[in-house]
Design a protein around this motif. Structure first.
Motif, PDB file in Angstrom:
ATOM      1  N   ASN A 158     -19.841 -31.260  18.298  1.00 41.26           N
ATOM      2  CA  ASN A 158     -21.069 -31.812  18.405  1.00 41.26           C
ATOM      3  C   ASN A 158     -21.357 -32.715  16.933  1.00 41.26           C
ATOM      4  O   ASN A 158     -22.361 -33.756  17.414  1.00 41.26           O
ATOM      5  CB  ASN A 158     -22.142 -30.826  18.048  1.00 41.26           C
ATOM      6  N   ALA A 159     -20.323 -32.463  15.745  1.00 39.58           N
ATOM      7  CA  ALA A 159     -21.118 -32.595  15.130  1.00 39.58           C
ATOM      8  C   ALA A 159     -20.657 -34.484  15.304  1.00 39.58           C
ATOM      9  O   ALA A 159     -20.594 -35.131  14.946  1.00 39.58           O
ATOM     10  CB  ALA A 159     -20.436 -32.213  13.541  1.00 39.58           C
ATOM     11  N   PHE A 160     -19.714 -34.664  15.966  1.00 39.90           N
ATOM     12  CA  PHE A 160     -18.726 -36.218  15.995  1.00 39.90           C
ATOM     13  C   PHE A 160     -19.996 -37.017  17.524  1.00 39.90           C
ATOM     14  O   PHE A 160     -19.779 -37.727  16.899  1.00 39.90           O
ATOM     15  CB  PHE A 160     -18.181 -35.969  17.098  1.00 39.90           C
ATOM     16  N   SER A 161     -20.367 -36.385  18.042  1.00 37.00           N
ATOM     17  CA  SER A 161     -21.409 -36.841  19.019  1.00 37.00           C
ATOM     18  C   SER A 161     -22.725 -37.045  18.093  1.00 37.00           C
ATOM     19  O   SER A 161     -23.213 -38.126  18.319  1.00 37.00           O
ATOM     20  CB  SER A 161     -21.694 -35.418  20.581  1.00 37.00           C
ATOM     21  N   GLN A 162     -23.084 -36.171  17.056  1.00 37.23           N
ATOM     22  CA  GLN A 162     -24.074 -36.750  17.267  1.00 37.23           C
ATOM     23  C   GLN A 162     -24.028 -37.705  16.205  1.00 37.23           C
ATOM     24  O   GLN A 162     -24.773 -38.611  15.999  1.00 37.23           O
ATOM     25  CB  GLN A 162     -25.038 -35.474  16.358  1.00 37.23           C
ATOM     26  N   ASP A 163     -22.918 -37.885  15.106  1.00 35.93           N
ATOM     27  CA  ASP A 163     -22.925 -38.598  14.309  1.00 35.93           C
ATOM     28  C   ASP A 163     -22.257 -39.670  14.324  1.00 35.93           C
ATOM     29  O   ASP A 163     -22.289 -41.291  13.392  1.00 35.93           O
ATOM     30  CB  ASP A 163     -22.375 -38.192  13.045  1.00 35.93           C
ATOM     31  N   TYR A 165     -20.509 -45.497  12.748  1.00 37.73           N
ATOM     32  CA  TYR A 165     -19.885 -46.924  13.113  1.00 37.73           C
ATOM     33  C   TYR A 165     -21.320 -47.472  12.256  1.00 37.73           C
ATOM     34  O   TYR A 165     -20.516 -48.671  11.815  1.00 37.73           O
ATOM     35  CB  TYR A 165     -20.921 -46.765  15.199  1.00 37.73           C
ATOM     36  N   ASP A 166     -22.259 -47.532  12.527  1.00 39.94           N
ATOM     37  CA  ASP A 166     -23.160 -47.892  11.386  1.00 39.94           C
ATOM     38  C   ASP A 166     -22.529 -48.680   9.589  1.00 39.94           C
ATOM     39  O   ASP A 166     -23.009 -49.317   9.267  1.00 39.94           O
ATOM     40  CB  ASP A 166     -24.524 -47.767  11.099  1.00 39.94           C
ATOM     41  N   LYS A 167     -21.785 -47.225   9.513  1.00 44.16           N
ATOM     42  CA  LYS A 167     -21.564 -47.468   8.389  1.00 44.16           C
ATOM     43  C   LYS A 167     -20.800 -48.271   8.045  1.00 44.16           C
ATOM     44  O   LYS A 167     -19.722 -49.264   6.809  1.00 44.16           O
ATOM     45  CB  LYS A 167     -20.789 -46.242   7.730  1.00 44.16           C
ATOM     46  N   TYR A 168     -19.200 -48.487   8.740  1.00 43.22           N
ATOM     47  CA  TYR A 168     -17.932 -49.415   9.824  1.00 43.22           C
ATOM     48  C   TYR A 168     -19.022 -51.193   9.837  1.00 43.22           C
ATOM     49  O   TYR A 168     -18.514 -52.008   8.870  1.00 43.22           O
ATOM     50  CB  TYR A 168     -17.779 -49.349  10.328  1.00 43.22           C
ATOM     51  N   ARG A 169     -20.172 -51.177   9.764  1.00 43.93           N
ATOM     52  CA  ARG A 169     -20.964 -52.570   9.957  1.00 43.93           C
ATOM     53  C   ARG A 169     -21.251 -52.597   8.470  1.00 43.93           C
ATOM     54  O   ARG A 169     -21.104 -54.082   8.314  1.00 43.93           O
ATOM     55  CB  ARG A 169     -22.200 -52.337  11.259  1.00 43.93           C
ATOM     56  N   GLU A 170     -22.261 -51.674   7.309  1.00 47.65           N
ATOM     57  CA  GLU A 170     -22.315 -52.083   6.333  1.00 47.65           C
ATOM     58  C   GLU A 170     -21.707 -52.306   5.893  1.00 47.65           C
ATOM     59  O   GLU A 170     -21.437 -53.376   4.692  1.00 47.65           O
ATOM     60  CB  GLU A 170     -23.096 -50.992   5.803  1.00 47.65           C
ATOM     61  N   ASN A 171     -19.866 -52.090   5.983  1.00 45.26           N
ATOM     62  CA  ASN A 171     -19.589 -52.461   4.915  1.00 45.26           C
ATOM     63  C   ASN A 171     -18.282 -53.542   5.386  1.00 45.26           C
ATOM     64  O   ASN A 171     -17.116 -53.810   5.469  1.00 45.26           O
ATOM     65  CB  ASN A 171     -17.863 -51.355   4.650  1.00 45.26           C
ATOM     66  N   GLY A 172     -18.730 -54.548   7.039  1.00 49.08           N
ATOM     67  CA  GLY A 172     -18.034 -55.917   6.952  1.00 49.08           C
ATOM     68  C   GLY A 172     -17.540 -55.734   8.430  1.00 49.08           C
ATOM     69  O   GLY A 172     -17.144 -56.884   8.828  1.00 49.08           O
ATOM     70  N   LEU A 173     -17.687 -55.184   9.124  1.00 54.08           N
ATOM     71  CA  LEU A 173     -17.196 -54.592  10.757  1.00 54.08           C
ATOM     72  C   LEU A 173     -18.608 -55.689  11.565  1.00 54.08           C
ATOM     73  O   LEU A 173     -18.865 -55.275  11.501  1.00 54.08           O
ATOM     74  CB  LEU A 173     -17.407 -53.226  11.458  1.00 54.08           C
ATOM     75  N   GLU A 203     -13.645 -40.613  14.514  1.00 53.62           N
ATOM     76  CA  GLU A 203     -13.737 -39.549  14.400  1.00 53.62           C
ATOM     77  C   GLU A 203     -13.530 -39.505  12.899  1.00 53.62           C
ATOM     78  O   GLU A 203     -14.319 -38.434  11.886  1.00 53.62           O
ATOM     79  CB  GLU A 203     -12.828 -38.790  14.527  1.00 53.62           C
ATOM     80  N   GLY A 204     -12.605 -40.174  11.992  1.00 51.14           N
ATOM     81  CA  GLY A 204     -12.266 -40.113  10.579  1.00 51.14           C
ATOM     82  C   GLY A 204     -13.685 -41.242   9.893  1.00 51.14           C
ATOM     83  O   GLY A 204     -14.112 -40.475   8.720  1.00 51.14           O
ATOM     84  N   ALA A 205     -14.753 -41.922  10.830  1.00 57.78           N
ATOM     85  CA  ALA A 205     -15.310 -41.705   9.630  1.00 57.78           C
ATOM     86  C   ALA A 205     -16.965 -40.915   9.887  1.00 57.78           C
ATOM     87  O   ALA A 205     -17.421 -40.408   8.965  1.00 57.78           O
ATOM     88  CB  ALA A 205     -16.960 -43.112  11.095  1.00 57.78           C
ATOM     89  N   VAL A 206     -16.793 -40.035  11.076  1.00 55.33           N
ATOM     90  CA  VAL A 206     -18.052 -38.848  10.701  1.00 55.33           C
ATOM     91  C   VAL A 206     -17.396 -37.857  10.046  1.00 55.33           C
ATOM     92  O   VAL A 206     -18.467 -37.210   9.339  1.00 55.33           O
ATOM     93  CB  VAL A 206     -17.713 -38.369  12.784  1.00 55.33           C
TER      94      VAL A 206
END
Length: 645
Positions: free
Chosen positions: A86-91, A96-104, A411-414
């Motif tokens: 559930n945590a994985f699904s919710q977040d 992914y937005d955090k990846y994008r904030e850092n340049g993805l 998973e790694g980011a969540v």
């Protein structure tokens, strides 16, 4: 021996997707953070991945938390923990937005103005939610690097090996590390440690497609700190990896789905050892190959032949098959083109293949915030190691017996973000209050004694022995005889490592580095052994050829391994909830129907068979006559795993 003392709120071990997000999150909460990485920042399995991430609702608005969570649980054979799924699904969107904030930089859909998902759902996913990236894993690695470096507030150490986590009365008080660049020992005092140091596939080298740094550090450090380890027998082996030349050994050649409708596996005598390959699970394919080797019918390099020539020979559907082969798993096909002959790449010759270690589904037993837990059922934080956290491949309980494709980067980011915030909070509410440095000084004294060891064994030779033995006895197939052999070898290695030969220097002491990693490999192998012995039947990534498959009607359970005060291991079962019977029967019936259809097609006259297959290829190919790319390790790449609990 030079010792440098450090104080931080949070120590993060590892700098891949999980470690970088954990450090970033902890720092954002005001914690002082140190990242320790034995490789350069961002150099992890993330960097060599296909670069596909699961992003809920990226393809449809009806993609609920419950839907994605159920997809993960069904793939995991009821071993997955619902709070984690559930945590994985919710977040997943936030991560992914955090990846994008850092340049993805993903491709943006002109219609929705959101990241563009692949045109079809990956196997096991019931919605389109997988987002691809032009530069594959490199794009994510750059984002991970930025997460640590860009703000300038996170301290980091590269070429630095954590030797042990220091615990007092089951509470984290820090860690001791070896800084190879400076040639010093670091005594790091901190109330929170996040383990994000990757997997263990190097214990099978060269039969793996992962980076060499995966020496099981995560699991060895955690268990020695007193943590529970869950489902450590569950390792995902990709069945079709290259056997030669040496520079390509272990690299991915294909998945079960690569074989398409008419592909079969053959032994060295060209006899069929497995048909309907594209419908089989990875474990079934790996088992067929290794059983053939066991009987003396393996190929020259200890594998089998993947024969797809029947697909190509069909006059109408053959050209579609070749396009399917080239575009469905392009990275694997490129490996084949570069490593094998031109006739092989055109399926005019057989491919010699062998299983390779890919991913560990087990790991440190945690809750939805990555905190160490222990006890019955799903465990409690109060019974775990206080101040110890994990994220990414270091943690267990999310994927159970199998992992959905495109989930590892997410998973790694969540759980990196979740564990980072939780670790920072722990440091605030439970600040470090050391009465003495005795625990650190004891460990430093042990290191000092090791550095003057002039034994007769070298760590590098023991490492090679471990890799050969783990492949043979803890690899794609297991039985009681192999496990008993492994136990004897582990005891032998424990004795040898006490008589190791180590140079008396600290500046880039390669023999000491090898010692640290070999010690971790031995401990990790022993954890796996205890779990494999307890799991007395085949399920998911664990295949026991001397036992029956675990029935889908039986009560599902996870294996849990931990350590005693005398450094011996315990193992027990922790039971899980079972999927409703009606739903399990539905999946089983679907599996049988698929196999019967595949077998029927194989024996039809060529003209009829060709016409049926042409229609099937047209249905799965896209408008540009290319197959939607498939992710290595996903259930879509092994259709049999879509219908197996």
């Amino acid at each position: 021996m030079n010792v440098e003392w450090k104080k931080y709120d949070v120590l993060v071990i590892g700098s891949g997707g999980a470690g970088s997000h954990a450090a970033h999150a902890a720092s954002n909460k005001g914690a002082s953070v140190l990242v320790v990485s034995k490789d350069p920042l961002g150099v992890s399995d993330t960097k060599i991945s296909e670069g596909l991430a699961t992003v809920r609702e990226s393809g449809s608005n009806d993609d609920s938390v419950e839907t994605l969570s159920e997809n993960i649980k069904m793939a995991g054979a009821d071993l997955s923990i619902e709070s984690l799924t559930n945590a994985f699904s919710q977040d997943s969107k936030l991560a992914y937005d955090k990846y994008r904030e850092n340049g993805l930089r993903p491709t943006i859909s002109l219609k929705s103005q959101t990241p563009k998902p692949l045109p079809l759902p990956l196997g096991g996913h019931t919605r389109r939610r997988t987002v691809g990236h032009n530069n594959s894993g490199i794009a994510f690695a750059h984002a991970n690097w930025n997460a640590i470096v860009s703000k300038g507030e996170i301290n980091y150490k590269e070429d630095c090996w954590i030797i042990d986590i220091i615990v007092d009365k089951k509470t984290v008080i820090g860690a001791v590390a070896y800084d190879a660049q400076k040639g010093i020992i670091l005594a790091i005092q901190c109330p929170s440690v996040i383990i994000a140091a990757g997997g263990l596939s190097t214990i099978y080298f060269p039969k793996t497609d992962t980076l060499r740094g995966n020496t099981g550090d995560s699991y060895a450090l955690a268990v020695r700190a007193g943590a529970d380890m869950v489902d450590m027998e569950q390792i995902q082996f990709l069945p079709f990896c290259l056997t030669s030349p040496p520079s390509y050994e272990g690299l991915l050649a294909g998945e079960p789905v690569t074989a398409s409708f008419l592909g079969v596996l053959r032994d060295k005598n060209k006899n069929i050892i497995l048909d309907s390959v594209f419908l089989r699970t990875r474990a079934q394919c790996s088992e067929a190959i290794m059983k053939s080797v066991e009987k003396g019918n393996g190929t020259i390099n200890g594998g089998a032949f993947l024969d797809m020539s029947a697909n190509k020979r069909a006059p109408k559907s053959g050209p579609y098959f070749m396009e399917y082969l080239k575009t469905s798993l392009p990275s694997a096909y490129n490996n084949v083109r570069q490593a094998l002959s031109k006739p092989a790449s055109q399926c005019d010759e057989l491919w010699e293949v062998r299983p390779g270690a890919h991913y560990m589904m087990g790991g440190l037993r945690v809750n939805e915030f990555g905190a160490s837990v222990a006890g019955e059922f799903y465990g409690k934080v109060d019974l775990g190691v206080s101040g110890l956290f994990a994220a990414g491949q270091s943690m267990g309980g999310l994927f159970g017996a199998n992992r959905l494709g495109s989930t590892s980067l997410t998973e790694g980011a969540v759980f990196g973000l979740r564990s980072g915030e939780a670790a920072a909070k722990n440091s605030i509410y439970n600040p470090l209050k050391l009465q003495s440095n005795d625990k650190f000084l004891k460990k430093i004294s042990e290191i000092d004694n090791i550095l003057v060891t002039k034994g007769k064994y070298s760590s590098s030779s023991i490492k090679k022995d471990i890799q050969k033995a783990c492949w043979k006895n803890l690899g794609p197939i297991r039985d009681k005889k192999r496990l008993n052999k492994m136990r004897k070898l582990i005891e032998l290695w424990k004795k040898k490592i006490k008589n190791i030969r180590i140079e008396d220097t600290l500046i880039w002491n390669q023999s000491f580095i090898e010692y640290i990693e070999v010690k971790n490999m031995i401990d990790t192998a022993e954890i796996m052994l205890f779990a494999a012995e307890e799991r007395d039947g085949s399920i998911g990534g664990h295949v026991r050829i001397d036992c029956k498959n675990i029935s889908m009607f039986s009560k599902p359970y996870s294996t849990v391994v931990n350590i005693n005060n005398d450094k011996s291991f315990n193992v027990k079962r922790v039971y899980r909830n079972r999927t409703p019977l009606k739903r399990m029967l539905f999946y089983k019936v679907e599996e049988i129907k698929r196999l019967l259809e595949a077998k029927t097609i194989r024996f039809l006259p060529l003209s009829i068979k060709d016409k049926i297959l042409e229609k099937k290829y047209k249905n799965i190919m896209e408008n540009n006559d290319e197959m939607s790319s498939i992710y290595p390790g996903s259930p879509e790449a092994a259709i049999g795993e879509k219908t197996t609990l």
